[in-house]
Enzyme design. Structure first.
Site, PDB file in Angstrom:
ATOM      1  N   PRO A 147       0.807  -1.225   0.000  1.00 55.05           N
ATOM      2  CA  PRO A 147       0.000   0.000   0.000  1.00 55.05           C
ATOM      3  C   PRO A 147       0.842   1.277   0.000  1.00 55.05           C
ATOM      4  O   PRO A 147       0.403   2.322  -0.458  1.00 55.05           O
ATOM      5  CB  PRO A 147      -0.818  -0.126   1.285  1.00 55.05           C
ATOM      6  CG  PRO A 147      -0.932  -1.583   1.514  1.00 55.05           C
ATOM      7  CD  PRO A 147       0.377  -2.171   1.051  1.00 55.05           C
ATOM      8  N   GLU A 194      -1.130  -6.214  -2.944  1.00 57.77           N
ATOM      9  CA  GLU A 194      -1.662  -5.188  -2.034  1.00 57.77           C
ATOM     10  C   GLU A 194      -1.887  -3.872  -2.778  1.00 57.77           C
ATOM     11  O   GLU A 194      -1.353  -2.820  -2.415  1.00 57.77           O
ATOM     12  CB  GLU A 194      -0.731  -5.006  -0.826  1.00 57.77           C
ATOM     13  CG  GLU A 194      -0.655  -6.265   0.028  1.00 57.77           C
ATOM     14  CD  GLU A 194       0.092  -6.091   1.345  1.00 57.77           C
ATOM     15  OE1 GLU A 194       0.918  -5.172   1.454  1.00 57.77           O
ATOM     16  OE2 GLU A 194      -0.168  -6.871   2.279  1.00 57.77           O
ATOM     17  N   HIS A 267      -4.439  -5.530  11.330  1.00 57.01           N
ATOM     18  CA  HIS A 267      -5.555  -5.577  10.387  1.00 57.01           C
ATOM     19  C   HIS A 267      -6.921  -5.859  10.990  1.00 57.01           C
ATOM     20  O   HIS A 267      -7.783  -6.425  10.328  1.00 57.01           O
ATOM     21  CB  HIS A 267      -5.233  -6.591   9.279  1.00 57.01           C
ATOM     22  CG  HIS A 267      -4.148  -6.100   8.354  1.00 57.01           C
ATOM     23  ND1 HIS A 267      -3.436  -6.918   7.519  1.00 57.01           N
ATOM     24  CD2 HIS A 267      -3.660  -4.856   8.151  1.00 57.01           C
ATOM     25  CE1 HIS A 267      -2.546  -6.208   6.833  1.00 57.01           C
ATOM     26  NE2 HIS A 267      -2.664  -4.954   7.208  1.00 57.01           N
ATOM     27  N   GLU A 292      -2.128 -13.358   2.648  1.00 56.36           N
ATOM     28  CA  GLU A 292      -0.935 -13.290   3.501  1.00 56.36           C
ATOM     29  C   GLU A 292      -1.382 -13.204   4.953  1.00 56.36           C
ATOM     30  O   GLU A 292      -2.229 -12.389   5.292  1.00 56.36           O
ATOM     31  CB  GLU A 292      -0.104 -12.023   3.207  1.00 56.36           C
ATOM     32  CG  GLU A 292       0.548 -11.981   1.852  1.00 56.36           C
ATOM     33  CD  GLU A 292       1.388 -10.715   1.646  1.00 56.36           C
ATOM     34  OE1 GLU A 292       1.664 -10.015   2.636  1.00 56.36           O
ATOM     35  OE2 GLU A 292       1.748 -10.437   0.496  1.00 56.36           O
ATOM     36  N   ASP A 301      14.721 -11.567  17.989  1.00 53.73           N
ATOM     37  CA  ASP A 301      15.324 -11.528  16.661  1.00 53.73           C
ATOM     38  C   ASP A 301      16.513 -12.489  16.638  1.00 53.73           C
ATOM     39  O   ASP A 301      17.158 -12.691  17.656  1.00 53.73           O
ATOM     40  CB  ASP A 301      15.808 -10.104  16.371  1.00 53.73           C
ATOM     41  CG  ASP A 301      16.627 -10.034  15.104  1.00 53.73           C
ATOM     42  OD1 ASP A 301      16.059 -10.331  14.034  1.00 53.73           O
ATOM     43  OD2 ASP A 301      17.830  -9.717  15.181  1.00 53.73           O
ATOM     44  N   ASP A 303      18.698 -12.588  13.552  1.00 53.95           N
ATOM     45  CA  ASP A 303      19.643 -12.316  12.452  1.00 53.95           C
ATOM     46  C   ASP A 303      20.275 -10.922  12.521  1.00 53.95           C
ATOM     47  O   ASP A 303      20.840 -10.445  11.542  1.00 53.95           O
ATOM     48  CB  ASP A 303      18.981 -12.558  11.092  1.00 53.95           C
ATOM     49  CG  ASP A 303      18.027 -11.447  10.686  1.00 53.95           C
ATOM     50  OD1 ASP A 303      17.620 -10.654  11.576  1.00 53.95           O
ATOM     51  OD2 ASP A 303      17.701 -11.354   9.493  1.00 53.95           O
ATOM     52  N   ASN A 307      13.020  -6.812  13.639  1.00 56.37           N
ATOM     53  CA  ASN A 307      11.808  -7.460  13.143  1.00 56.37           C
ATOM     54  C   ASN A 307      10.592  -6.549  13.257  1.00 56.37           C
ATOM     55  O   ASN A 307      10.570  -5.630  14.058  1.00 56.37           O
ATOM     56  CB  ASN A 307      11.562  -8.738  13.930  1.00 56.37           C
ATOM     57  CG  ASN A 307      12.628  -9.785  13.655  1.00 56.37           C
ATOM     58  OD1 ASN A 307      13.269  -9.747  12.608  1.00 56.37           O
ATOM     59  ND2 ASN A 307      12.813 -10.690  14.588  1.00 56.37           N
ATOM     60  N   ASP A 386      13.502   4.245   1.007  1.00 50.90           N
ATOM     61  CA  ASP A 386      13.209   3.206   1.993  1.00 50.90           C
ATOM     62  C   ASP A 386      14.278   2.114   1.943  1.00 50.90           C
ATOM     63  O   ASP A 386      15.168   2.064   2.791  1.00 50.90           O
ATOM     64  CB  ASP A 386      11.815   2.630   1.731  1.00 50.90           C
ATOM     65  CG  ASP A 386      11.375   1.662   2.808  1.00 50.90           C
ATOM     66  OD1 ASP A 386      11.991   1.660   3.892  1.00 50.90           O
ATOM     67  OD2 ASP A 386      10.421   0.897   2.575  1.00 50.90           O
ATOM     68  N   SER A 394      16.237 -10.243   7.482  1.00 51.75           N
ATOM     69  CA  SER A 394      14.840 -10.655   7.530  1.00 51.75           C
ATOM     70  C   SER A 394      14.136  -9.962   8.687  1.00 51.75           C
ATOM     71  O   SER A 394      14.638  -9.962   9.805  1.00 51.75           O
ATOM     72  CB  SER A 394      14.736 -12.172   7.717  1.00 51.75           C
ATOM     73  OG  SER A 394      13.395 -12.541   7.977  1.00 51.75           O
ATOM     74  N   ASP A 397      12.119 -13.273  10.732  1.00 54.48           N
ATOM     75  CA  ASP A 397      12.728 -14.540  11.143  1.00 54.48           C
ATOM     76  C   ASP A 397      12.044 -15.123  12.379  1.00 54.48           C
ATOM     77  O   ASP A 397      12.058 -16.333  12.584  1.00 54.48           O
ATOM     78  CB  ASP A 397      14.234 -14.385  11.391  1.00 54.48           C
ATOM     79  CG  ASP A 397      14.558 -13.176  12.239  1.00 54.48           C
ATOM     80  OD1 ASP A 397      14.556 -12.062  11.699  1.00 54.48           O
ATOM     81  OD2 ASP A 397      14.791 -13.340  13.451  1.00 54.48           O
TER      82      ASP A 397
END
Ligand code: CA
Length: 656
Positions: A147, A194, A267, A292, A301, A303, A307, A386, A394, A397
């Site tokens: 979006p 989206e 959502h 999704e 986290d 990695d 997140n 961005d 990730s 993860d």
């Protein structure tokens, strides 16, 4: 045609089973679900779940992950092809995103898997080899489309809508032909990702539907049996969804499935999702599904790249960030979609785990080289604001179905167990931290129980012991603040957050009751808004404040006051804070009235948002039988949009 295909598959399965029976320790037959069982994962059976209900998984990052050395292991600890593990645990469709050209001019991948059509072909081939269909997610962009951004592919820059439509048709057709030539079993194709009111740089539905229509035409020509889907985000905004469906109907777009993202954190409720999708299904005769969804199995986290969900994130309802919480969340999404006659639920990026556990530097090299992070620095050429700034690993993860070493975690079994149920004895899954508040002078009594969220999603209180010493209690009583106390319940650690506040002789001094009472609001100017607002960001402390706004100059002219009850004779102090703006010429102050007469005032000011002004009036004498009233006087001559502001944290306390 469909039935015939099924019969062929059934024959193949029989043949495979026979082969297995002959060979020793042969691999499980393709597409065959092994008998999945669990001693620890609670799964309530979903009634009437059709055999062909889509239980999908997006694993778009898998090839990049493998390039970075990631390996996946099944529940026996054996290294296996990810696709075989997913198929054995009930996944029947694989989703893959397709970007037109996710590379810069020097051939460096933008990251996020570097998913062009060739990657989709490889993923589709491996899905087919394990009996799973492919769901192709065309972004019609060279990198992430959602979006917030719907950039046109580089090759489409400067094109007229007619040229873009032709390019979309050609790209879709050519891509699908590659998949067909590789014998990929394409079950569904989505026209954009989206696409909330934008697609490939186009921002009018008149233009968007041309591009979608071109994509649909190509799908019908190459894969006539595949479903054509459109995909949107933010179902919590029911009106937007209704308007998308209406526009598509108006333009008579040729599509089959109206799909939605559903991330429980952002959502809205499942009830809302059911209502919104149910209405569209009914009104327009479309299939609906969740394209999704995901949920965190841990707040941690792994990695060294932040997140989307972490320790501070608000937990949704009864789904803690645990393996069981993840399973329960997804299970309930599936149940909700099935209950309204929807056709499936796809989990997003369930295998996007860390590429290493040593350091961010080591991982970063792999993300850059292999495209296994969400974005590589090379993406700056296409998305400078961005991806070009915040590129890294990730962000999900902790929402995968594999741990940091690549071992499948128990929640993956839910996709199989929802069909049979696994309603074992519920156990404690997570404890909820306790929160209490005391006046500094009050006795500190910590709660005897904390709330446990059980594996079946229910709640029950469990006894708790707190580790608190006399020294700690003395310290807490000496200064206002929030103190953290460690405790233990059901063999686990739990925390109690104790807010120590100054003793306040005012009732509802911080407006946390959600209404003004017992404050008296004397509105002389006729404010457009004067009352308690529930908004944590606008409040000095807690969730609420006394909010005011008046559009007309002079309409902000009010007093908010309260007469204290039950005071003992002595000396008192009164403190209150205000913030706001557009006050213009103003007369704002805190005041104290004793037996009807104002005995003291202290100036306050409205300057700008979040710039709190605090007044304190000290040495207030009080004798038995007197009437003590404290308040705030606000009078503004602001022009333009009118004066506005918030009053919060009024405290009347003994002065010692
Ligand atoms: Ca991460």
């Amino acid at each position: 045609m469909k039935n015939k295909k099924r019969a062929v598959i059934a024959l193949l399965l029989c043949a495979a089973l026979l082969l297995c029976a002959c060979g020793s320790k042969a691999a499980a037959p393709k597409g065959e679900r092994a008998n999945v069982s669990s001693d620890t994962l609670y799964v309530r059976k979903i009634e009437n779940l059709p055999e062909d209900f889509i239980l999908g998984m997006d694993v778009s990052s898998v090839l990049a992950e493998e390039r970075s050395g990631v390996k996946y292991y099944d529940f026996d600890g054996e290294e296996k092809d990810l696709f075989a593990i997913l198929a054995a645990n009930g996944i029947n469709m694989i989703r893959v995103r397709v970007w037109n050209d996710p590379y810069d001019s020097a051939g460096h991948g933008y990251g996020g898997g570097n998913n062009d059509i060739d990657a989709a072909v490889e993923i589709g081939r491996r899905a087919a080899a394990n009996g799973m269909k492919l769901l192709v997610d065309f972004h019609y962009s060279d990198f992430w489309a959602d979006p917030g951004k719907q950039f046109a592919p580089k090759a489409w820059e400067g094109m007229t809508i007619e040229e873009k439509t032709e390019a979309a048709y050609a790209f879709t057709k050519e891509s699908l032909e590659k998949l067909r030539d590789a014998n990929v079993d394409v079950g569904m194709v989505q026209l954009g990702n989206e696409t909330n009111g934008a697609l490939a740089g186009e921002k009018t539905w008149f233009n968007i539907q041309y591009i979608m229509g071109a994509g649909a035409k190509a799908v019908r020509e190459v894969f006539p049996e595949a479903l054509v889907a459109v995909h949107f985000a933010n179902p919590e905004n029911a009106e937007s969804y209704a308007s998308y469906a209406k526009k598509l109907d108006y333009y008579a777009l040729d599509y089959d499935v109206f799909a939605s993202s559903y991330y429980p954190y952002w959502h809205g409720t499942l009830e809302n999702l059911a209502a919104v999708l149910g209405n569209i299904a009914e009104q327009y005769g479309k299939k609906v599904m969740v394209m999704e969804t995901s949920y965190a199995f841990t707040p941690d986290d792994s990695d060294f790249s932040g997140n989307t969900i972490s320790d501070g994130s608000a937990v949704v309802k009864n789904y803690p960030y645990t393996v069981q919480g993840q399973a329960n969340s997804v299970r309930d999404v599936i149940e909700t979609v099935n209950a309204i006659g929807g056709i499936g639920v796809v989990y997003w990026e369930g295998a996007w785990i860390t590429v290493g556990t040593n350091s961010r530097e080591e991982n970063s090299e792999k993300w850059e080289r292999d495209g296994s992070g969400w974005a590589a620095s090379w993406a700056a050429a296409y998305d400078p604001k961005d991806a070009g700034k915040y590129y890294g690993g990730s962000a999900v993860d902790n929402q995968a179905f594999f741990d940091a070493q690549g071992h499948a975690i128990e929640s993956l079994k839910l996709f199989s167990l929802v069909r049979t149920g696994n309603e074992i004895e519920p156990a404690v899954d997570a404890l909820e931290d306790a929160r209490v508040r005391f006046d500094l002078s009050a006795e500190i009594v910590l709660p005897g129980t904390v709330d446990a969220v059980m594996t079946d999603g229910s709640r029950r209180p469990v006894d708790v012991t707190w580790q608190i010493s006399d020294t700690q209690i003395a310290e807490m009583k000496s200064a206002p603040g929030v103190y953290e106390i460690a405790g233990e319940a059901d063999g686990r650690s739990v925390r109690c957050f104790v807010t120590m506040a100054e003793l306040n002789f005012l009732q509802n001094g911080g407006f946390e009751d959600g209404a003004a009472d017992p404050w008296e609001l004397i509105d002389r100017g006729g404010a457009d808004e004067l009352g308690v607002e529930k908004n944590k960001l606008n409040s000095l402390d807690g969730d609420c404040n006394l909010h005011f706004w008046g559009a007309k100059s002079g309409s902000i002219d009010f007093d908010a006051e309260q007469t204290a009850e039950g005071l003992a004779p002595g000396t008192y102090k009164f403190r209150v804070s205000i913030q706001g703006g557009d006050a213009g010429e103003a007369e704002i102050y805190a005041y104290v009235r004793l037996d009807g007469e104002v005995i003291a005032t202290a100036p306050l000011a409205i300057t700008s948002y979040n710039n709190w002004s605090t007044a304190e009036i000290r040495d207030i004498p009080y004798a038995e039988g007197q009437t003590l009233t404290v308040g705030v006087h606000v009078k503004c001559a602001g022009e333009g949009n009118g004066a506005w502001g918030m009053i919060d944290e009024a405290i009347l306390n003994a002065q010692t």
